[in-house]
Design an enzyme around this catalytic site. Structure first.
Site, mmCIF file in Angstrom:
data_model
loop_
_atom_site.group_PDB
_atom_site.id
_atom_site.type_symbol
_atom_site.label_atom_id
_atom_site.label_comp_id
_atom_site.label_asym_id
_atom_site.label_seq_id
_atom_site.Cartn_x
_atom_site.Cartn_y
_atom_site.Cartn_z
ATOM 1 N N GLU A 14 49.477 45.247 33.524
ATOM 2 C CA GLU A 14 48.919 46.193 34.484
ATOM 3 C C GLU A 14 49.851 47.399 34.598
ATOM 4 O O GLU A 14 50.822 47.354 35.381
ATOM 5 C CB GLU A 14 48.774 45.543 35.855
ATOM 6 N N GLY A 45 44.460 51.304 40.725
ATOM 7 C CA GLY A 45 43.839 51.990 41.857
ATOM 8 C C GLY A 45 43.781 53.500 41.729
ATOM 9 O O GLY A 45 43.528 54.201 42.707
ATOM 10 N N SER A 100 42.320 49.971 36.925
ATOM 11 C CA SER A 100 41.100 50.796 36.939
ATOM 12 C C SER A 100 40.061 50.332 35.934
ATOM 13 O O SER A 100 39.397 51.153 35.294
ATOM 14 C CB SER A 100 41.466 52.273 36.725
ATOM 15 N N GLY A 144 39.864 47.122 42.623
ATOM 16 C CA GLY A 144 38.804 47.795 43.375
ATOM 17 C C GLY A 144 37.396 47.352 43.003
ATOM 18 O O GLY A 144 36.576 47.078 43.902
HETATM 19 C C1 PEP Z 1 44.992 45.332 40.633
HETATM 20 O O1 PEP Z 1 45.246 45.520 41.807
HETATM 21 O O2 PEP Z 1 45.430 44.341 40.053
HETATM 22 C C2 PEP Z 1 44.152 46.301 39.936
HETATM 23 C C3 PEP Z 1 44.066 46.220 38.641
HETATM 24 O O3 PEP Z 1 43.522 47.241 40.712
HETATM 25 P P1 PEP Z 1 42.404 48.314 40.218
HETATM 26 O O4 PEP Z 1 41.420 47.582 39.363
HETATM 27 O O5 PEP Z 1 41.791 48.817 41.489
HETATM 28 O O6 PEP Z 1 43.131 49.368 39.458
#
Ligand code: PEP
Length: 254
Positions: free
Chosen positions: A169, A175, A214, A236
């Site tokens: 990530e 986010g 995202s 999200g």
């Molecule tokens: C997360 O919080 O692990 C994440 C990937 O958030 P998002 O999909 O909103 O970027």
């Protein structure tokens, strides 16, 4: 994706839907995955909703995860929740090392490793998050940072024999609406798999590596088409059943 590894789509609800609304969201997701086979779907609500969502998911295909745990099984740790408690609530998975915990609560590699061990000790399957900040990426340090974060949990990954999952990530993608490109994701995922291969090729082939940051219905298929991307950790978009189910469907093997 690779046919040898079962795709996994996990939803991280963060600090949303901790009350009665959690069961409604869980029920909609469970209904939507009834016709999906050969894929694992996990949802991770807040602690306060775990027991109720576990009851809602009884007999359904969706599995339950938590977002964090304390490394000790019990003790004088006000406000904390332990691995055995999560198991009692019905959780089978737990997220460790999420960047929001690393950066907002100062959780370092040693603590992430201790939490990973605590999860495995009670049979919880950890989803271990790693990823670089924007400054680290622009500084050309992405692979070194991820490699270092992974190093701390290598003994646990070896011990888990493919039960644990790694989630790449990139912090700058979480986010923000700016997902990694397929080339950026594949480069890091391939590096992670190569690092696992140093322990054993079987471990490398078995361990699922998720992409998170995202992920939305319109970019999921492309990201999931990368050979070393075995699924997604979704923030999200996991709060919207239609979006989350569209991502799960994109992961469904043809
Ligand atoms: C997360 O919080 O692990 C994440 C990937 O958030 P998002 O999909 O909103 O970027």
């Amino acid at each position: 994706m690779n046919a040898q590894r079962r795709p996994l789509i996990a939803g991280n609800w963060k600090m949303f839907h901790g009350g009665p609304g959690a069961c409604d969201l869980a029920a909609q997701i469970a209904a939507g995955v009834e016709d999906l086979d050969h894929i694992d779907v996990v949802i991770c609500p807040p602690f306060t909703a775990l027991a109720a969502v576990a009851a809602e998911l009884e007999g359904r295909k969706v599995q339950l995860g938590a977002q964090n745990l304390h490394p000790q099984a019990s003790g004088a740790f006000t406000g904390e929740v332990s691995g055995p408690m999560l198991v009692e609530c019905g959780a089978r998975w737990v997220i460790v090392g999420h960047s929001e915990r690393r950066h907002q609560y100062g959780e370092g590699d040693d603590l992430v490793a201790a939490k990973t061990k605590a999860a495995l000790d009670v049979g919880l399957r950890p989803i271990i998050c790693v990823g670089e900040t924007l400054a680290e990426r622009t500084g050309g340090q992405t692979l070194a940072v991820v490699q270092h974060q992974l190093e701390a949990v290598m003994p646990m990954l070896e011990r888990s024999q493919g039960q644990a999952v790694v989630a790449y990530e990139p912090v700058w993608a979480i986010g923000t609406g700016h997902n990694a490109t397929t080339a950026q994701a594949q480069e890091v995922h391939a590096m992670i798999r190569a690092q696992l291969r140093q322990l054993s090729s079987q471990l490398a082939e078995r361990t699922r590596i998720l992409y998170g940051g995202s992920v939305k219905p319109d970019n999921a298929a492309a990201l999931l088409s990368c050979p070393d991307v075995d699924g997604a950790l979704v923030g999200g978009a996991s709060l919207d059943p239609h979006q989350f189910l569209a991502i799960a469907r994109a992961a469904q093997p043809a």
